[in-house]
Design an enzyme around this catalytic site. Structure first.
Site, short mmCIF file in Angstrom:
data_model
loop_
_atom_site.label_atom_id
_atom_site.label_comp_id
_atom_site.label_asym_id
_atom_site.label_seq_id
_atom_site.Cartn_x
_atom_site.Cartn_y
_atom_site.Cartn_z
N SER A 1 62.99 57.79 23.11
CA SER A 1 63.78 57.45 22.17
C SER A 1 65.17 57.94 22.30
CB SER A 1 63.37 57.74 20.86
OG SER A 1 63.74 59.13 20.35
N LYS A 2 65.97 57.12 21.30
CA LYS A 2 67.44 57.43 21.42
C LYS A 2 67.90 58.77 21.53
CE LYS A 2 69.81 53.32 20.42
NZ LYS A 2 69.68 53.14 21.93
N ARG A 3 67.05 59.64 20.88
CA ARG A 3 67.57 61.07 20.96
C ARG A 3 67.55 61.80 22.15
NH1 ARG A 3 63.70 63.97 19.59
NH2 ARG A 3 62.29 62.33 19.55
N HIS A 4 66.78 61.04 23.07
CA HIS A 4 66.78 61.61 24.50
C HIS A 4 67.99 61.11 25.51
CE1 HIS A 4 62.38 61.91 23.42
NE2 HIS A 4 62.63 62.94 23.83
#
Ligand code: GLU
Length: 504
Positions: free
Chosen positions: A264-267
């Site tokens: 996800s965006k967090r990565h």
């Protein structure tokens, strides 16, 4: 039999890298088998439909060189309101390829299923269904339709009153799904919901549309994300009810971040447009994605594969069952390998848009500037992992730098005075050196260091700071040449003044 595979995105957002990996598997398989790769747009969920998403799908696939053999044609794309419809139109003999243009087909199949006793009309209100779900949840049961309308006498619900059509799932027995990756899976029919097939607005649900289209488009292999696996028994039941042959299923594993959570965006970047904007090369990204959940052979150490090699070696039966881990570090490494394999000219073509976007190089780029840029390319080639990094590596060659703080201008184990003298001597030397080229500077600057009793590193460190404003930069002499004599001399002088204020 001609292999026919498809990518069937719902245009609800940006094209996600995980979906693209699924496309890569479909595309490689189609190319390997000399088959057809079909692009179908599943837009029946009108509430989540975003027309821009279509463009992001088309552009993303084109950029990666994942061409499709059949897909929406000109008329369909114009109808969908696409600005540049002609650019993306492909067409084909199995159209239309956008599901909202195929509603009559789904309706006909749904009615046929009712007529044959494989489906039934249901007029339960949303309120009743909501209450039913709430009660089931309170009892800690899996929410499921209670088949209220299944038992009404035939004709109890008129086709003219608002209703949905539901699949009449057998109450007993089992449904078996064969899957190339997961093997056979057995589902108890009693656990399968009487799925809505046709909604009251006449639109099909995904489950009906996907089966009808895959059949009519003669899809032979369904290669799709693992998340659809739980829906597959419903699809198999539909194939059976309709007397159609089921395609081969291949559910490809999830893509996880290095922390084991869904990517996800967090990565990091997740949409294909972001990867493009960060300067990944399409061939590198394709190579990387192909190896996410697939390996060409047991103990295979090679990781860099050309497009042709990937096609030649791809094997659907070697797709891994375990989730794949997406490592940005590995992708960066791989991208660096691809960057270094480009000729200086080819790399310049790739870098130019990044320089231009940062406002460092005019657009269009004048011929004279090109020659200068061609000399800069080799300075950064070894250092780049992503094309966009070129801006940070080279900005000081194009624009003025911030004043460099005095403490940066004092050489390692040197006094401010010694540093000032050294910079003065460097400036004198560079003012007269001919030609002002990297190769001509190295020897005289090394000799100067020796004369001043300094290590080359001590001297070069302060020159680097003074002229680039950075501790780390591309090779010094080439960088000086790229900055240009006038600017180099001015920066050295500014540095001397900064040091002089310390000595006052
Ligand atoms: N429209 C579905 C999606 O967005 C396609 C699923 C399938 O391939 O059957 O993922």
């Amino acid at each position: 039999m001609t292999v026919r595979v498809r990518f069937a995105p719902s245009p609800t957002g940006k094209l996600h890298i995980g979906s693209v990996r699924t496309v890569v598997f479909n595309w490689l398989f189609a190319r390997k088998m000399s088959g057809r790769f079909i692009l179908r747009i599943e837009d029946t969920d009108r509430t989540r439909y975003h027309p821009e998403s279509l463009v992001s799908i088309f552009d993303g696939l084109r950029w990666l060189g994942l061409d499709w053999d059949e897909g929406p044609g000109l008329e369909e794309l114009q109808k969908a309101g696409l600005q540049d419809a002609a650019r993306y139109a492909v067409g084909g003999p199995y159209g239309p390829y956008i599901q909202s243009n195929r509603l009559h087909l789904y309706r006909a199949v749904a009615e046929e299923l009712v007529a044959q006793g494989w489906a039934y009309r249901c007029h339960c209100t949303p309120e009743r269904l909501a209450q039913l779900r709430a009660e089931q949840r309170a009892r800690k049961e899996t929410p499921m339709y209670d088949r209220h309308c299944r038992n009404l006498p035939p004709g109890a619900i008129s086709p003219d009153e608002p209703h949905v059509i539901r699949l009449k799932v057998p109450l007993t027995g089992q449904t078996v799904v064969h899957d190339v990756v997961r093997g056979d899976a057995v589902f108890e029919n009693a656990q399968i919901d009487d799925q809505v097939l046709l909604k009251s607005d006449g639109f099909p649900t995904y489950h009906l549309a996907v089966v009808v289209d895959d059949h009519l488009m003669e899809i032979t292999h369904i290669i799709r994300a693992d998340e659809w696996f739980p829906s597959t028994p419903k699809h198999v039941l539909l194939y059976q009810a309709l007397g159609w042959e089921t395609p081969v299923y291949c559910h490809v594993p999830l893509v996880l971040g290095t922390d084991g959570k869904k990517l996800s965006k967090r990565h990091g970047a997740t949409s294909i447009a972001e990867f493009r904007a960060q300067g990944y090369l399409p061939d590198a990204l394709l190579n990387f994605l192909a190896l996410l959940g697939w390996a060409p052979g047991e103990g295979e150490e090679q990781e860099i594969f050309s497009r042709e090699e990937l096609i030649a070696r791809f094997d659907l039966f070697r797709v891994n069952r375990a989730p794949a881990t997406f490592s940005y570090d590995k992708l960066d490494w791989m991208n660096g390998v691809y960057i270094r394999s480009l000729s200086a000219e080819a790399l310049l073509e790739r870098l130019l848009p990044f320089w231009q976007q940062a406002g460092l190089v005019p657009d269009p780029c004048p011929e004279g500037e090109r020659t200068r840029l061609l000399k800069i390319v080799p300075l950064v080639r070894e250092r780049l992992r992503r094309l966009n990094e070129v801006v940070e590596w080279t900005d000081f060659m194009f624009r003025e730098i911030e004043p460099v703080p005095a403490e940066r201008l004092i050489g390692d184990k040197m006094t401010p005075q010694e540093s000032l003298i050294a910079l003065q001597r460097v400036r004198e030397l560079l003012a007269s050196i001919e030609p002002f080229e990297g190769e001509a500077m190295e020897q005289p600057l090394r000799a100067l260091a020796q004369e001043l009793g300094l290590k080359a590193g001590q001297l070069f460190g302060i020159i680097r700071w003074a002229t680039s404003g950075k501790q780390v930069s591309p090779p010094l002499f080439g960088s000086l040449e790229a900055i240009g004599r006038e600017r180099v001399l001015a920066r050295l002088e500014a540095a001397e003044q900064t040091l002089a204020t310390l000595l006052r």
